[in-house]
Design a protein around this motif. Structure first.
Motif, PDB file in Angstrom:
ATOM      1  N   VAL B 189      38.188 -36.888  65.876  1.00 31.77           N
ATOM      2  CA  VAL B 189      38.614 -36.019  64.779  1.00 31.77           C
ATOM      3  C   VAL B 189      38.142 -34.589  65.050  1.00 31.77           C
ATOM      4  N   LEU B 190      36.897 -34.455  65.500  1.00 30.88           N
ATOM      5  CA  LEU B 190      36.343 -33.115  65.731  1.00 30.88           C
ATOM      6  C   LEU B 190      37.158 -32.342  66.756  1.00 30.88           C
ATOM      7  N   SER B 193      41.225 -32.194  65.352  1.00 33.00           N
ATOM      8  CA  SER B 193      41.710 -31.597  64.113  1.00 33.00           C
ATOM      9  C   SER B 193      40.724 -30.678  63.419  1.00 33.00           C
ATOM     10  N   THR B 194      39.809 -30.079  64.168  1.00 33.78           N
ATOM     11  CA  THR B 194      38.978 -29.062  63.523  1.00 33.78           C
ATOM     12  C   THR B 194      39.043 -27.762  64.323  1.00 33.78           C
ATOM     13  N   THR B 195      38.733 -26.685  63.634  1.00 36.89           N
ATOM     14  CA  THR B 195      38.705 -25.394  64.313  1.00 36.89           C
ATOM     15  C   THR B 195      37.628 -25.393  65.393  1.00 36.89           C
ATOM     16  N   LYS B 198      39.168 -26.874  68.493  1.00 36.55           N
ATOM     17  CA  LYS B 198      40.155 -25.970  69.091  1.00 36.55           C
ATOM     18  C   LYS B 198      39.467 -24.759  69.720  1.00 36.55           C
ATOM     19  N   LEU B 201      37.937 -25.647  73.041  1.00 36.90           N
ATOM     20  CA  LEU B 201      38.938 -25.688  74.103  1.00 36.90           C
ATOM     21  C   LEU B 201      39.373 -24.279  74.513  1.00 36.90           C
ATOM     22  N   ALA B 202      39.474 -23.404  73.536  1.00 41.20           N
ATOM     23  CA  ALA B 202      39.875 -22.026  73.839  1.00 41.20           C
ATOM     24  C   ALA B 202      38.824 -21.340  74.712  1.00 41.20           C
ATOM     25  N   GLY B 205      39.171 -22.582  78.114  1.00 37.70           N
ATOM     26  CA  GLY B 205      40.412 -22.117  78.734  1.00 37.70           C
ATOM     27  C   GLY B 205      40.323 -20.679  79.176  1.00 37.70           C
ATOM     28  N   ALA B 210      39.134 -15.726  74.227  1.00 37.57           N
ATOM     29  CA  ALA B 210      38.662 -16.318  72.975  1.00 37.57           C
ATOM     30  C   ALA B 210      37.783 -15.320  72.229  1.00 37.57           C
ATOM     31  N   ILE B 215      36.728 -15.220  68.153  1.00 37.15           N
ATOM     32  CA  ILE B 215      35.961 -16.469  68.099  1.00 37.15           C
ATOM     33  C   ILE B 215      34.499 -16.169  68.445  1.00 37.15           C
ATOM     34  N   GLY B 271      37.041 -26.781  82.318  1.00 36.32           N
ATOM     35  CA  GLY B 271      37.154 -26.521  80.888  1.00 36.32           C
ATOM     36  C   GLY B 271      38.572 -26.414  80.383  1.00 36.32           C
ATOM     37  N   GLY B 272      38.692 -26.447  79.055  1.00 34.61           N
ATOM     38  CA  GLY B 272      39.982 -26.218  78.431  1.00 34.61           C
ATOM     39  C   GLY B 272      40.830 -27.461  78.219  1.00 34.61           C
ATOM     40  N   VAL B 273      40.490 -28.549  78.900  1.00 38.86           N
ATOM     41  CA  VAL B 273      41.257 -29.780  78.738  1.00 38.86           C
ATOM     42  C   VAL B 273      40.285 -30.914  78.455  1.00 38.86           C
TER      43      VAL B 273
END
Lengths: 510, 327
Positions: B189-190, B193-195, B198, B201-202, B205, B210, B215, B271-273
């Motif tokens: 879930v983390l 579906s949480t900022t 995301k 991951l940003a 990436g 970011a 961020i 990173g990123g994936v």
């Protein structure tokens, strides 16, 4: 003239894409052939086929009268082909000399590297490209423009007979560009065949003898004489329709002062800078590479720590210490270096659009609002006509222009009132440029203010309501639109020590 | 004619579908095939007892893989988890033995791990030191602390109330397996579906992009490493409970086991994936192979070679898929 390079019905297809279809083209000794076309028109693919990085699906390549199969870049080098790409392939931790001779370092009989010979060869090559650098300097200590020149020197080292340049001036200042043109002229006089790819129309007219227009992987037309062509004709062939005036500037209502900076100093901006911008205005920032434009914008956005300076927004003093502060105040920043500072390459278009604004659309503090995310992405894909197969496409698969639109969408998802655009159209084709300019006008009509940094003088003069000219980290003057004049801006932008050279280069340019 | 055409289209659609399935879940398919083969050919493999044993053996790696996934997703590593496991285990043992309070022992054991993670995060985010070096150095320090707290000896725990955590059963399944399953649900879930997920991951990436998108990169990195520390601390406490003692020497090489399992499941080291299902499958493949080799009485020396070979092969398959996609 003797023909040295011929493409005959060259095709190249990738799964699902016909990148080149039926390309036929001839280039002669002592000819500088310009290639022009929108992104994705096939120019870079053709260069990669020429260098051996790609193999054509069908068709023939003839070099100096002999049909050649170029199966690898090594074959390409042996056939006398040098291709200079836009991206730099230099090792930052190694010296200039080591980079120039990478893979071909001279050795003594003992097998050790002949350092003296390497130094001398490098020095001679640097002199040839009129670059006064100590070959023992490390690449990482050089500014980007000089690195580009080193890349060129490296490609010329192997005495190729066919030399292709892919957008060589995108990171060069005017001074280096002029020097590059001198080098190209010298190469032409030596009898080399030169292919010159550029988006900058005025450069083609300055260096090329002839020009071939590409569109959708095909050669549309070759003009043998530059005298017989006009920029409008080229654009018309490139885009396939008429774009009368690419900038299509029109006067818009300009409101009261909304942004005021006072006494800004920081990294790259040594002396205090002050300026202000009005609602609905496009304020252009022009200067040579290293004039401190990007640095000033980063200070404003809070991306770099300023030493001193005050910001007033709508008459009230505000504090910006980090990008988030600026964003919350309605300031947005489109970075110059899209690849390294703008996009998250391996994430989707949707995620790239929602990167910043999603924090305001969360459920229960930090759960994503999946519906909003999808809706917002789709809305902006439509509104800015972003060309992507779906919102879930990875952004790295989009063209530069569409990536730029995604980043713009990221900021328009916020309540933005001031948009800082650093080189918004760098590496973007004419059609998309045109769209981006239209968007800029539209945004200012909605009451937003745009600060636009650009190194392209025609662009800055074409779209700005006012232009701030920067030199050595300060704003030397701010000109009204009716005061804009190429010579005047350049004179202001050039450091004093170069004032004599500007005179010469201007004579050449006109 | 018509019928032929239709079947051809169906076949075409089917191959496209199966190709996509292979692209997204090749490791899962490999795991299923592996599992079926082992069930058929290895005696005692598909028995309830062995399945529970298998579950227990992967539970530790599974728990810590959840937080390691975030670490890798942000483009960093954490090599100090194995030593945090040991340190928090002996800390919990020492607290329980001296106070007799089991809850306090568990909490302090976890906090000890969390503090180490917080230190890691602060150094990496604020001082900008490379995560590899930071956690490598920290792992030495923490191992030292574990020896100091325990006096270099295994600390047997006297309070039997503590053993339920690691050895108790719920619906016939040992607690550590439940705990791992719950962790996977929470962290799925983390990341999805949480900022927080995301933004992680940003950062992995493209950190600079970011940062310029507003961020709080530093803050998120600190949270990532602190959570990692807490989770490793918790795993250490569970392990101490299972072993009924805190052992300063335990879990050598565990950090790399966790990272290997994640990579096996397709988590990118750059990173990123971060496919969390992949990480679960990675953990399961590693555990299953180990389990089968034990059943087949393959000597430990050879087991190392097999595990290494599997990891290399998995990464090569992934690389092959990537380069295919580009062409």
């Amino acid at each position: 003239m003797e023909q040295v390079l011929e493409f005959a019905s060259v095709c190249k297809s990738f799964p699902g894409v016909q990148a080149l279809s039926d390309i036929s083209m001839q280039v002669c000794r002592g000819e500088v052939r310009g290639l022009i076309g929108e992104n994705g028109a096939g120019k870079s693919t053709l260069l990669k086929v020429l260098s051996g990085a790609y193999q054509p699906t069908s068709g023939r390549i003839t070099i100096a009268g002999k049909e050649r199969e170029i199966l690898s870049t090594r074959d390409g080098l042996e056939a006398g082909i040098a291709v200079i790409y836009q991206e730099l392939y230099l090792v930052p931790e190694m010296t200039v000399a080591e980079n120039l001779l990478l893979g071909h370092m001279p050795t003594r009989r003992s097998g050790l590297i002949d350092v003296q010979k390497m130094y001398d060869t490098a020095k001679a090559q640097l002199t040839y490209i009129l670059e006064d650098i100590d070959p023992n300097t490390k690449i990482k200590e050089l500014p980007i423009a000089q690195r580009q020149m080193i890349e060129i020197a490296k490609a010329l080292l192997h005495n190729a007979s066919i030399i292709a340049f892919d957008e060589p001036t995108s990171s060069l200042s005017d001074k280096e560009t002029q020097r590059l043109f001198k080098i190209i002229a010298a190469l032409r006089d030596e009898g080399k065949a030169i292919i010159y790819v550029s988006h900058r129309m005025e450069e083609l007219f300055e260096v090329c003898d002839s020009v071939t227009v590409f569109r959708d992987g095909k050669t549309i037309e070759t003009f043998r004489e530059m005298a017989a062509v006009t920029p409008d004709m080229l654009v018309q062939r490139m885009v396939g329709r008429d774009i009368k005036d690419i900038y299509h500037y029109y006067a818009r209502p300009i409101g009261e002062e909304v942004l005021k900076l006072e006494g800004f100093t920081g990294p790259g901006v040594p002396t205090p800078v002050s300026f202000s911008a009005k609602r609905g205005e496009i304020l252009g920032f022009f200067g040579l590479v290293g004039a401190g434009r990007t640095e000033l914008m980063k200070l404003l956005f809070g991306a770099e720590k300023k030493h001193t300076g005050r910001i007033h927004l709508n008459g009230k003093e505000v504090v910006i210490n980090a990008p988030m502060d600026a964003i919350e105040l309605g300031i947005a920043f489109l970075p110059e270096d899209r690849k390294n500072e703008g996009i998250i390459p391996i994430r989707s278009v949707e995620e790239n659009i929602n990167l910043s604004a999603r924090r305001k659309h969360v459920k229960g503090k930090f759960f994503l609002d999946v519906r909003w995310e999808a809706q917002n992405a789709l809305e902006f894909i439509k509104k800015l006509s972003i060309k992507t197969p779906s919102k879930d496409q990875l952004i790295m698969n989009l063209s530069g222009g569409n990536q730029q639109k995604v980043i713009l969408a990221r900021w328009l998802s916020e309540k933005t009132s001031i948009i800082v655009m650093d080189e918004p159209t760098r590496g973007i084709d004419v059609g998309t440029k045109n769209e981006i300019y239209s968007l800029m006008y539209k945004l200012t009509e909605e009451g937003k203010t745009i600060l636009c940094v650009s190194s392209e003088l025609p662009e800055i003069m074409g779209i700005s309501d006012r232009v701030a000219v920067m030199r050595d980290g300060c704003i030397v003057d701010i000109l009204q639109r009716d005061q804009l004049d190429k010579e005047r801006i350049l004179t202001l932008a050039l450091p004093d020590r170069h004032k004599s050279t500007i005179h010469n280069s201007n004579e050449r340019g006109e | 004619m018509k019928g032929v055409n239709k079947t051809m289209i169906n076949v075409g659609a089917l191959t496209a579908k199966s190709k996509r399935l292979w692209d997204t879940s090749s490791m899962f398919i490999i795991f299923i095939i592996l599992f079926i083969m082992l069930s058929l050919f290895v005696p005692y493999f598909l028995t309830v007892r062995n399945m529970i044993g298998l579950g227990l053996s992967v539970s530790m790696v599974g728990m810590v893989a959840c937080t390691m996934l975030f670490c890798l997703a942000s483009g960093d590593f954490d090599l100090s988890v194995e030593n945090i496991v040991a340190f928090s285990g002996v800390t919990a043992a020492a607290v329980i033995n001296s106070t007799g309070n089991v809850t306090l022992g568990i909490i302090i054991g976890m906090i000890a791990g969390g503090m180490i993670g917080l230190f890691n995060g602060l150094i990496i985010a604020k001082a900008g030191i490379n995560a590899l070096i930071t956690t490598l150095a920290m792992s030495q320090i923490v191992r030292g602390l574990a020896f100091i707290v325990s006096g270099g000896q295994a600390q047997s725990i006297g309070n039997a109330g503590f053993f339920g955590l690691g050895n108790g059963l719920f619906l016939g399944v040992p607690n550590p397996i439940w705990i791992t399953a719950i962790c996977f649900v929470i962290f799925t879930v983390l990341i999805k579906s949480t900022t927080y997920g995301k933004n992680t991951l940003a950062i992995g990436g493209n950190q600079e992009a970011a940062r310029l998108a507003g961020i709080h990169v530093d803050r998120i990195k600190i949270i990532i490493f602190t959570m990692q520390g807490f989770m490793a601390g918790f795993a250490g406490v569970v392990l101490a409970s299972r072993m009924t003692s805190g052992q300063p020497n335990t879990s050598q090489g565990f950090s790399l086991d966790v990272i290997s399992a994640c990579v096996l499941g397709g988590v990118s080291l750059s990173g990123g994936v971060a496919p969390i299902m992949g990480a679960i499958v990675g953990v399961l493949i590693m555990g299953t192979v180990q389990n089968a080799m034990n059943l087949m009485n393959i000597p430990t020396f050879y087991q190392y070679i097999v595990r290494g070979a599997i990891l290399l092969m998995a990464v090569m398959i992934d690389q092959f898929k990537q380069s295919n996609k580009k062409a």
